[in-house]
Design a protein around this motif. Structure first.
Motif, PDB file in Angstrom:
ATOM      1  N   MET A   1     122.883  72.758  77.085  1.00  0.00           N
ATOM      2  CA  MET A   1     122.633  71.795  76.016  1.00  0.00           C
ATOM      3  C   MET A   1     121.240  72.051  75.442  1.00  0.00           C
ATOM      4  SD  MET A   1     125.515  70.246  76.268  1.00  0.00           S
ATOM      5  CE  MET A   1     125.256  68.891  75.124  1.00  0.00           C
ATOM      6  N   LEU A   2     121.170  72.420  74.151  1.00  0.00           N
ATOM      7  CA  LEU A   2     119.899  72.679  73.465  1.00  0.00           C
ATOM      8  C   LEU A   2     119.598  71.568  72.474  1.00  0.00           C
ATOM      9  CD1 LEU A   2     120.394  76.464  72.598  1.00  0.00           C
ATOM     10  CD2 LEU A   2     118.665  75.580  74.167  1.00  0.00           C
ATOM     11  N   PRO A   3     118.315  71.297  72.205  1.00  0.00           N
ATOM     12  CA  PRO A   3     117.989  70.380  71.109  1.00  0.00           C
ATOM     13  C   PRO A   3     118.601  70.912  69.818  1.00  0.00           C
ATOM     14  CG  PRO A   3     116.044  70.823  72.446  1.00  0.00           C
ATOM     15  CD  PRO A   3     117.115  71.778  72.898  1.00  0.00           C
ATOM     16  N   ALA A   4     119.082  70.020  68.956  1.00  0.00           N
ATOM     17  CA  ALA A   4     119.814  70.424  67.751  1.00  0.00           C
ATOM     18  C   ALA A   4     119.026  71.415  66.901  1.00  0.00           C
ATOM     19  CB  ALA A   4     120.170  69.183  66.927  1.00  0.00           C
TER      20      ALA A   4
ATOM     21  N   GLN B   1     125.833  71.619  84.338  1.00  0.00           N
ATOM     22  CA  GLN B   1     125.244  71.514  83.003  1.00  0.00           C
ATOM     23  C   GLN B   1     123.730  71.706  83.052  1.00  0.00           C
ATOM     24  OE1 GLN B   1     126.761  68.519  80.142  1.00  0.00           O
ATOM     25  NE2 GLN B   1     124.691  67.696  80.138  1.00  0.00           N
ATOM     26  N   ILE B   2     123.205  72.464  82.087  1.00  0.00           N
ATOM     27  CA  ILE B   2     121.768  72.682  81.955  1.00  0.00           C
ATOM     28  C   ILE B   2     121.319  72.067  80.646  1.00  0.00           C
ATOM     29  CG2 ILE B   2     119.940  74.420  81.721  1.00  0.00           C
ATOM     30  CD1 ILE B   2     121.961  76.351  83.180  1.00  0.00           C
TER      31      ILE B   2
ATOM     32  N   PHE C   1     113.725  71.997  81.315  1.00  0.00           N
ATOM     33  CA  PHE C   1     115.166  71.996  81.538  1.00  0.00           C
ATOM     34  C   PHE C   1     115.500  71.318  82.858  1.00  0.00           C
ATOM     35  CE2 PHE C   1     113.815  75.895  83.656  1.00  0.00           C
ATOM     36  CZ  PHE C   1     114.567  75.903  84.821  1.00  0.00           C
ATOM     37  N   GLU C   2     116.696  70.745  82.896  1.00  0.00           N
ATOM     38  CA  GLU C   2     117.227  70.112  84.098  1.00  0.00           C
ATOM     39  C   GLU C   2     118.614  70.684  84.370  1.00  0.00           C
ATOM     40  OE1 GLU C   2     117.268  65.919  83.637  1.00  0.00           O
ATOM     41  OE2 GLU C   2     115.078  65.701  83.703  1.00  0.00           O
ATOM     42  N   ILE C   3     118.922  70.875  85.656  1.00  0.00           N
ATOM     43  CA  ILE C   3     120.221  71.395  86.055  1.00  0.00           C
ATOM     44  C   ILE C   3     120.992  70.303  86.782  1.00  0.00           C
ATOM     45  CG2 ILE C   3     121.446  73.134  87.410  1.00  0.00           C
ATOM     46  CD1 ILE C   3     119.039  74.946  87.141  1.00  0.00           C
ATOM     47  N   ASN C   4     122.152  69.963  86.262  1.00  0.00           N
ATOM     48  CA  ASN C   4     123.042  68.986  86.896  1.00  0.00           C
ATOM     49  C   ASN C   4     124.155  69.759  87.591  1.00  0.00           C
ATOM     50  OD1 ASN C   4     125.162  67.088  87.410  1.00  0.00           O
ATOM     51  ND2 ASN C   4     124.194  65.684  85.948  1.00  0.00           N
TER      52      ASN C   4
ATOM     53  N   THR D   1     115.798  82.558  86.620  1.00  0.00           N
ATOM     54  CA  THR D   1     114.724  83.320  85.995  1.00  0.00           C
ATOM     55  C   THR D   1     114.851  83.284  84.473  1.00  0.00           C
ATOM     56  OG1 THR D   1     114.654  84.791  87.908  1.00  0.00           O
ATOM     57  CG2 THR D   1     113.564  85.558  85.909  1.00  0.00           C
ATOM     58  N   ILE D   2     116.075  83.413  83.975  1.00  0.00           N
ATOM     59  CA  ILE D   2     116.304  83.342  82.535  1.00  0.00           C
ATOM     60  C   ILE D   2     115.906  81.965  82.000  1.00  0.00           C
ATOM     61  CG2 ILE D   2     118.060  83.438  80.722  1.00  0.00           C
ATOM     62  CD1 ILE D   2     119.599  85.392  82.458  1.00  0.00           C
ATOM     63  N   LEU D   3     116.313  80.928  82.705  1.00  0.00           N
ATOM     64  CA  LEU D   3     116.020  79.563  82.251  1.00  0.00           C
ATOM     65  C   LEU D   3     114.517  79.298  82.232  1.00  0.00           C
ATOM     66  CD1 LEU D   3     118.784  77.570  84.174  1.00  0.00           C
ATOM     67  CD2 LEU D   3     118.822  78.396  81.812  1.00  0.00           C
ATOM     68  N   GLU D   4     113.796  79.780  83.242  1.00  0.00           N
ATOM     69  CA  GLU D   4     112.349  79.558  83.295  1.00  0.00           C
ATOM     70  C   GLU D   4     111.635  80.272  82.158  1.00  0.00           C
ATOM     71  OE1 GLU D   4     111.228  80.730  87.227  1.00  0.00           O
ATOM     72  OE2 GLU D   4     111.654  78.746  88.076  1.00  0.00           O
ATOM     73  N   LEU D   5     112.096  81.472  81.833  1.00  0.00           N
ATOM     74  CA  LEU D   5     111.489  82.200  80.723  1.00  0.00           C
ATOM     75  C   LEU D   5     111.732  81.508  79.384  1.00  0.00           C
ATOM     76  CD1 LEU D   5     111.799  86.055  81.144  1.00  0.00           C
ATOM     77  CD2 LEU D   5     109.794  84.698  80.613  1.00  0.00           C
ATOM     78  N   LEU D   6     112.987  81.112  79.140  1.00  0.00           N
ATOM     79  CA  LEU D   6     113.291  80.405  77.897  1.00  0.00           C
ATOM     80  C   LEU D   6     112.502  79.111  77.801  1.00  0.00           C
ATOM     81  CD1 LEU D   6     117.176  80.890  77.719  1.00  0.00           C
ATOM     82  CD2 LEU D   6     115.434  82.057  76.356  1.00  0.00           C
ATOM     83  N   SER D   7     112.371  78.437  78.933  1.00  0.00           N
ATOM     84  CA  SER D   7     111.618  77.189  78.968  1.00  0.00           C
ATOM     85  C   SER D   7     110.166  77.406  78.579  1.00  0.00           C
ATOM     86  CB  SER D   7     111.697  76.584  80.373  1.00  0.00           C
ATOM     87  OG  SER D   7     110.853  75.453  80.484  1.00  0.00           O
TER      88      SER D   7
END
Length: 282
Positions: A235-238, A278-279, A270-273, A257-263
């Motif tokens: 889920m990304l901001p619009a 869901q991210i 980001f939060e992981i459920n 690692t991908i998520l941390e870089l994008l963040s």
């Protein structure tokens, strides 16, 4: 590895960026990245840059685009090893930590087996498909036995697939491996990006694409890639959905690692459920 060494390794990898970019563009991008990543200034979280460099090998912000390189954990749940044979009867990939700290991503309907004295006899037998990230140990080479083939390695990452009695496929993502076939004296040394296929008493070495490239595509397309390959809906901001991005992802890269870089690069959290798979970036 010190900062100078990291910088040298990153420069070597730089030339592997998609061919649609000219040498002059890559050189300008490298200078921009070098100034950002290795500037002599205090950073609040310097470990992130080194972790990203070690795992992905390359990232740079170019306009609204992001480059990064590197290998995937489809499921990050570790299985505690209770015996010498481990079988994955589920429908998802399972992550296993071997006694020497090597990691195995075991595909569905696959199994591995190893000896009691694994510390000194690092041999693993595979039935099905498994991806290995091997802990280096020069005194005790790591060997994967599958049908009539043996893959010998000191430290690397690769997949081994052997679903029928004789056919085997080994795809190398990092490092170097040596391939041997039963009753044959010949040896095959694989390099990253090479695949060894054996069947009907014939061995073939050929290249394969270990990267997934996005060339000036929407960031939302990367989200769809993560969902289809890692099993998590993103889920990304619009306002970020239509951001254009140029990115090269190693197909076996670790999701976190991908998520941390994008963040970090987009200044998002980001939060992981795990329950919803869901991210959420915000």
């Amino acid at each position: 590895m010190d900062e100078k060494k990291i910088e040298e390794e990153l420069k070597k990898i730089w030339d592997e960026t998609p061919i649609s970019h000219s040498d002059s563009e890559k050189e300008v991008s490298w200078q921009q990245f070098q100034a950002k990543a290795f500037a002599p200034k205090k950073q609040s979280k310097p470990w992130r840059h080194y972790a990203a460099a070690a795992a992905i090998l390359l990232f740079v912000l170019v306009g609204t685009g992001l480059y990064f390189k590197g290998p995937s954990l489809v499921n990050n749940t570790d299985i505690s090893i209770a015996g010498n044979t481990i079988e994955n009867t589920s429908s998802i990939i399972k992550s296993i930590v071997l006694p020497d700290s090597s990691r195995v991503e075991l595909s569905p309907n696959s199994k591995i087996a190893y000896a009691d004295n694994f510390a000194v006899n690092r041999k693993v037998e595979v039935s099905g498909e498994a991806y290995f990230k091997v802990k280096k140990d020069k005194k005790h080479p790591f060997q994967v036995l599958c049908n009539e083939t043996t893959t010998t390695v000191l430290g690397t990452s690769f997949t081994v697939t052997g679903h029928n009695q004789n056919g085997v496929e080994v795809a190398l993502y990092e490092g170097s491996v040596q391939m041997n076939v039963k009753n044959q004296d010949k040896k095959w040394i694989l390099k990253p990006g090479e695949k060894f296929t054996y069947g009907n008493e014939t061995a073939v070495v050929a290249g394969f694409n270990r990267f997934m490239d996005f060339d000036d595509e929407k960031l939302s397309n990367v989200s769809l890639y993560i969902e289809s390959n890692y099993g998590y809906k993103v889920m990304l901001p619009a306002e970020y959905n239509n951001q254009k991005i140029t990115v090269r992802i190693n197909k076996k890269e670790d999701l976190k690692t991908i998520l941390e870089l994008l963040s970090e690069m987009y200044n998002l959290n980001f939060e992981i459920n795990e329950d919803l798979k869901q991210i959420t970036f915000q």
